[in-house]
Design an enzyme around this catalytic site. Sequence first.
Site, short mmCIF file in Angstrom:
data_model
loop_
_atom_site.label_atom_id
_atom_site.label_comp_id
_atom_site.label_asym_id
_atom_site.label_seq_id
_atom_site.Cartn_x
_atom_site.Cartn_y
_atom_site.Cartn_z
N GLU A 41 0.76 -1.15 -0.11
CA GLU A 41 0.00 -0.11 -0.15
C GLU A 41 0.60 1.35 0.03
O GLU A 41 0.58 2.17 0.77
CB GLU A 41 -0.79 0.05 1.19
CG GLU A 41 -1.93 -1.21 1.33
CD GLU A 41 -2.80 -1.13 2.62
OE1 GLU A 41 -2.46 -0.52 3.36
OE2 GLU A 41 -3.85 -2.12 2.55
N GLU A 60 -6.30 -11.00 -0.52
CA GLU A 60 -7.03 -10.54 0.70
C GLU A 60 -8.72 -10.58 0.33
O GLU A 60 -9.29 -9.66 0.95
CB GLU A 60 -6.67 -9.30 1.52
CG GLU A 60 -5.16 -9.00 1.67
CD GLU A 60 -4.68 -7.68 2.38
OE1 GLU A 60 -5.70 -7.10 2.97
OE2 GLU A 60 -3.58 -7.73 2.21
C1 GLA Z 1 -4.84 -4.32 4.43
C2 GLA Z 1 -3.71 -5.14 4.89
C3 GLA Z 1 -4.02 -6.52 5.52
C4 GLA Z 1 -5.32 -6.03 6.85
C5 GLA Z 1 -6.41 -5.39 5.92
C6 GLA Z 1 -7.33 -5.32 7.04
O1 GLA Z 1 -5.55 -4.74 3.52
O2 GLA Z 1 -2.88 -5.60 3.95
O3 GLA Z 1 -3.07 -6.89 6.24
O4 GLA Z 1 -4.65 -5.21 7.71
O5 GLA Z 1 -5.98 -4.20 5.69
O6 GLA Z 1 -7.55 -6.18 7.92
#
Ligand code: GLA
Length: 373
Positions: A170, A277
């Site tokens: 990010e 994710e």
């Molecule tokens: C981001 C992070 C994850 C997690 C999510 C929310 O996507 O990459 O590690 O913390 O937020 O849980």
Amino acid sequence: MNKNGTLLLLFLASFFFACTRKISPQSQGGSGTAKIDSTKGLKDYYGKLFPIGVAVTPRNLQTDEAGLILRQFNSLTAENAMKMGPIHPEQNRYFWTDADAIVDFAQKNGLKVRGHNLCWHAQTPRWLFKDSATGNDVTKEVLLQRLRDHIHNVVQRYKGKLYAWDVVNEVIADDSATYFRKSPWFQICGEDFVAKAFEYAHEADPNAVLFYNDYNTEQPVKREKIYRMLKKMLDAKVPVHGVGLQGHWSVNNPSQAELEKSIQLFSSLGLQVQVTELDISVYSGRQGGQLIQGAQQQGQQAQFTPEMEQQQLEKYKMIFDVFRKYQKQITGVTFWNVSDRSSWLDGRGRKNYPLLFDASLKPKKAFWDVVRF
Ligand code: GLA
């Protein structure tokens, strides 16, 4: 036929009926026609295409969820245990217990592990950016040395047991006017820390597949910026091998067209694509990094309505259709949390139902649309 014969016939008929129900998609609320074998898990249906993973805590592995995990998934990600704050709380102290527990479970049960993550602006330890004597920010040289030490120690500990790492998470800004996120990493090092992190990870484990990971990767402006950063690194021979689309999506996001564009664009660079994710919020809007629509209604309990169920099922079906269409480019899909019993999204205002298993760990209707192909 005598009474015993009739009873035997009735018994055999109901046994046969029970068996057919078990494999009938209609009995699972789905709409397709293919035969479904409910003894199989996600990992079996997708076994020839790509691994199906799940983000876990050590606690998940000690409850009834462990059975579900072993039946459905063949890859694990630590939800928090490998992030810099939890695993490296003080400059000269690492906390390995939780990460070790997850890696040991995976080794014992033959699961793959993706490492998550080595460099992020959130969940950082307090000591990281500060000079302990003066309290001022450290210099770029010191911060890069700290990053290198951290990456070397963590990656080397799990070398050979993890096949991939989310190296950098990010760093691209959401707003269209800004390129990089103005994090302490960026403020102290400029853009350089990103390439450095990949180099350090590659030094520590030359066999690990190294990913850049982000959310809102289907938003055109952000997608372009991520592409630009990755292309620049590849041109400079930085060892980046893949891009992680976090996949924190919702019932109205992303569209099929934008999702396909992202997979096409990133893989045109020769990079692997993984969905790292995955969850589908039952509320509309984008989730990652931002408040989802309705999140201001703090603490409200919400029902999983038939309408939410239908919208979510359609989105899950669409994205998995796309994943299969791009099975050459996609090398892994990981869900973020195990079941609707508990999701990180519950902490964003009201109860959410973003996964394929309900709170009692039963497959939801969407599950059957994901495995019917
Ligand atoms: C981001 C992070 C994850 C997690 C999510 C929310 O996507 O990459 O590690 O913390 O937020 O849980």
